[in-house]
Design a protein around this motif. Sequence first.
Motif, PDB file in Angstrom:
ATOM      1  N   ARG A 150       0.846  -1.191   0.000  1.00 19.69           N
ATOM      2  CA  ARG A 150       0.000   0.000   0.000  1.00 19.69           C
ATOM      3  C   ARG A 150       0.885   1.246   0.000  1.00 19.69           C
ATOM      4  O   ARG A 150       2.051   1.198   0.384  1.00 19.69           O
ATOM      5  N   TRP A 151       0.315   2.333  -0.470  1.00 18.88           N
ATOM      6  CA  TRP A 151       1.043   3.596  -0.458  1.00 18.88           C
ATOM      7  C   TRP A 151       1.186   4.092   0.979  1.00 18.88           C
ATOM      8  O   TRP A 151       0.390   3.745   1.857  1.00 18.88           O
ATOM      9  N   LEU A 152       2.194   4.926   1.225  1.00 15.12           N
ATOM     10  CA  LEU A 152       2.427   5.465   2.558  1.00 15.12           C
ATOM     11  C   LEU A 152       1.229   6.293   3.014  1.00 15.12           C
ATOM     12  O   LEU A 152       0.734   7.133   2.256  1.00 15.12           O
ATOM     13  N   PRO A 153       0.750   6.084   4.239  1.00 20.19           N
ATOM     14  CA  PRO A 153      -0.350   6.916   4.747  1.00 20.19           C
ATOM     15  C   PRO A 153       0.048   8.396   4.742  1.00 20.19           C
ATOM     16  O   PRO A 153       1.095   8.766   5.290  1.00 20.19           O
ATOM     17  N   ASN A 154      -0.738   9.213   4.070  1.00 20.16           N
ATOM     18  CA  ASN A 154      -0.476  10.647   3.940  1.00 20.16           C
ATOM     19  C   ASN A 154       0.867  10.939   3.271  1.00 20.16           C
ATOM     20  O   ASN A 154       1.442  12.018   3.452  1.00 20.16           O
ATOM     21  N   GLY A 155       1.372   9.955   2.511  1.00 16.41           N
ATOM     22  CA  GLY A 155       2.626  10.145   1.793  1.00 16.41           C
ATOM     23  C   GLY A 155       2.409  10.895   0.487  1.00 16.41           C
ATOM     24  O   GLY A 155       1.293  11.333   0.177  1.00 16.41           O
ATOM     25  N   PRO A 156       3.463  11.041  -0.312  1.00 13.88           N
ATOM     26  CA  PRO A 156       3.382  11.827  -1.554  1.00 13.88           C
ATOM     27  C   PRO A 156       2.291  11.351  -2.517  1.00 13.88           C
ATOM     28  O   PRO A 156       1.607  12.180  -3.127  1.00 13.88           O
ATOM     29  N   ILE A 157       2.105  10.042  -2.655  1.00 11.49           N
ATOM     30  CA  ILE A 157       1.122   9.558  -3.634  1.00 11.49           C
ATOM     31  C   ILE A 157      -0.297   9.699  -3.104  1.00 11.49           C
ATOM     32  O   ILE A 157      -1.200  10.132  -3.832  1.00 11.49           O
ATOM     33  N   GLN A 158      -0.524   9.382  -1.826  1.00 15.29           N
ATOM     34  CA  GLN A 158      -1.857   9.615  -1.262  1.00 15.29           C
ATOM     35  C   GLN A 158      -2.207  11.098  -1.304  1.00 15.29           C
ATOM     36  O   GLN A 158      -3.351  11.467  -1.585  1.00 15.29           O
ATOM     37  N   THR A 159      -1.228  11.946  -1.044  1.00 16.62           N
ATOM     38  CA  THR A 159      -1.465  13.393  -1.088  1.00 16.62           C
ATOM     39  C   THR A 159      -1.828  13.833  -2.497  1.00 16.62           C
ATOM     40  O   THR A 159      -2.726  14.658  -2.699  1.00 16.62           O
ATOM     41  N   PHE A 160      -1.137  13.270  -3.498  1.00 21.32           N
ATOM     42  CA  PHE A 160      -1.435  13.595  -4.891  1.00 21.32           C
ATOM     43  C   PHE A 160      -2.887  13.260  -5.224  1.00 21.32           C
ATOM     44  O   PHE A 160      -3.615  14.077  -5.803  1.00 21.32           O
ATOM     45  N   PHE A 161      -3.315  12.053  -4.874  1.00 19.91           N
ATOM     46  CA  PHE A 161      -4.688  11.652  -5.194  1.00 19.91           C
ATOM     47  C   PHE A 161      -5.710  12.463  -4.390  1.00 19.91           C
ATOM     48  O   PHE A 161      -6.783  12.779  -4.906  1.00 19.91           O
ATOM     49  N   ARG A 162      -5.364  12.809  -3.158  1.00 18.97           N
ATOM     50  CA  ARG A 162      -6.294  13.599  -2.354  1.00 18.97           C
ATOM     51  C   ARG A 162      -6.462  14.999  -2.934  1.00 18.97           C
ATOM     52  O   ARG A 162      -7.566  15.531  -2.990  1.00 18.97           O
ATOM     53  N   GLU A 163      -5.366  15.587  -3.397  1.00 13.65           N
ATOM     54  CA  GLU A 163      -5.413  16.958  -3.892  1.00 13.65           C
ATOM     55  C   GLU A 163      -5.901  17.060  -5.327  1.00 13.65           C
ATOM     56  O   GLU A 163      -6.559  18.029  -5.701  1.00 13.65           O
ATOM     57  N   ARG A 164      -5.605  16.054  -6.152  1.00  8.21           N
ATOM     58  CA  ARG A 164      -5.887  16.180  -7.576  1.00  8.21           C
ATOM     59  C   ARG A 164      -6.933  15.212  -8.118  1.00  8.21           C
ATOM     60  O   ARG A 164      -7.465  15.436  -9.205  1.00  8.21           O
ATOM     61  N   ALA A 165      -7.216  14.155  -7.383  1.00  7.17           N
ATOM     62  CA  ALA A 165      -8.145  13.160  -7.917  1.00  7.17           C
ATOM     63  C   ALA A 165      -9.401  12.979  -7.066  1.00  7.17           C
ATOM     64  O   ALA A 165     -10.407  12.482  -7.564  1.00  7.17           O
ATOM     65  N   GLU A 166      -9.342  13.376  -5.802  1.00  2.58           N
ATOM     66  CA  GLU A 166     -10.468  13.135  -4.917  1.00  2.58           C
ATOM     67  C   GLU A 166     -11.731  13.850  -5.381  1.00  2.58           C
ATOM     68  O   GLU A 166     -12.822  13.270  -5.398  1.00  2.58           O
ATOM     69  N   HIS A 167     -11.612  15.117  -5.777  1.00  7.65           N
ATOM     70  CA  HIS A 167     -12.782  15.860  -6.250  1.00  7.65           C
ATOM     71  C   HIS A 167     -13.340  15.207  -7.514  1.00  7.65           C
ATOM     72  O   HIS A 167     -14.563  15.056  -7.666  1.00  7.65           O
ATOM     73  N   ASP A 168     -12.445  14.797  -8.403  1.00  2.23           N
ATOM     74  CA  ASP A 168     -12.860  14.137  -9.639  1.00  2.23           C
ATOM     75  C   ASP A 168     -13.620  12.848  -9.330  1.00  2.23           C
ATOM     76  O   ASP A 168     -14.630  12.537  -9.961  1.00  2.23           O
ATOM     77  N   TYR A 169     -13.154  12.134  -8.327  1.00  4.16           N
ATOM     78  CA  TYR A 169     -13.775  10.866  -7.947  1.00  4.16           C
ATOM     79  C   TYR A 169     -15.153  11.089  -7.329  1.00  4.16           C
ATOM     80  O   TYR A 169     -16.122  10.389  -7.654  1.00  4.16           O
ATOM     81  N   LEU A 170     -15.273  12.073  -6.446  1.00  5.20           N
ATOM     82  CA  LEU A 170     -16.513  12.283  -5.712  1.00  5.20           C
ATOM     83  C   LEU A 170     -17.558  13.083  -6.480  1.00  5.20           C
ATOM     84  O   LEU A 170     -18.737  13.044  -6.135  1.00  5.20           O
TER      85      LEU A 170
END
Length: 238
Positions: A143-163
Amino acid sequence: MLQFLRKRLKAQGITQKDLAARLDVSEASIKRMFASPRVTLERLAEVTALAGMTIAELAQETALQSEKLPQLTEQQEREVVADLKLLLVAVCVLNHWTMEDIRTRFTLTEPEIILALTRLDRIGLIDLLPGNRIRLKVARDFRWLPNGPIQTFFRERAEHDYLSAPFPPGQYVFTQGMLTEAARQRVTKLLEKVRQEFSEQHRTSLQQPLDERHGTGLLLAMREWEPSAFSALRRRDA
């Protein structure tokens, strides 16, 4: 070794109840077997045979799993997330795509894909084999690191797109309540079980052709929270 075997059986849809029936023992005996550090060679051979393996193959698979990456380092994640094409290829290979799968479905050129695969080989995510074949080097529970660079990327750039897109009926659930710390811990354990089940279904689905598998996102989240609109109305002395 026994835990790997248990996961292998579960992935094949063989429950502990099924296993007990096939071995003509009680379900409690099966539970004790998996909980115990000791099991007879004869019993182990019977169970591995039901999983479609030999004891030698089980030992080899267990050894390979112990050598695989459970996570990347923060620096490795930063390198992957800094290059969108590299991140795309990384996500594809983690979903067991071949180089040809990537080439036929995205606009990346063959040299671009090979370059990305070479970098992922250097990072340690894969082994790039002759003929540009790909062998993953990650553990089953990678799994990706909790709150790591990749999770942060998806949270900032993909989460809105997903929801922002509509969800099929029954596949979007949001609820709110007031829980004690003990209650939150129980729900957290349930969330982890759901994540593990999703991971098991992902592995089971890998047996099917790529065209029959579809990218699926599962968001599990829980934290202490109150809508900011409500917080703005709170008494400062409350």
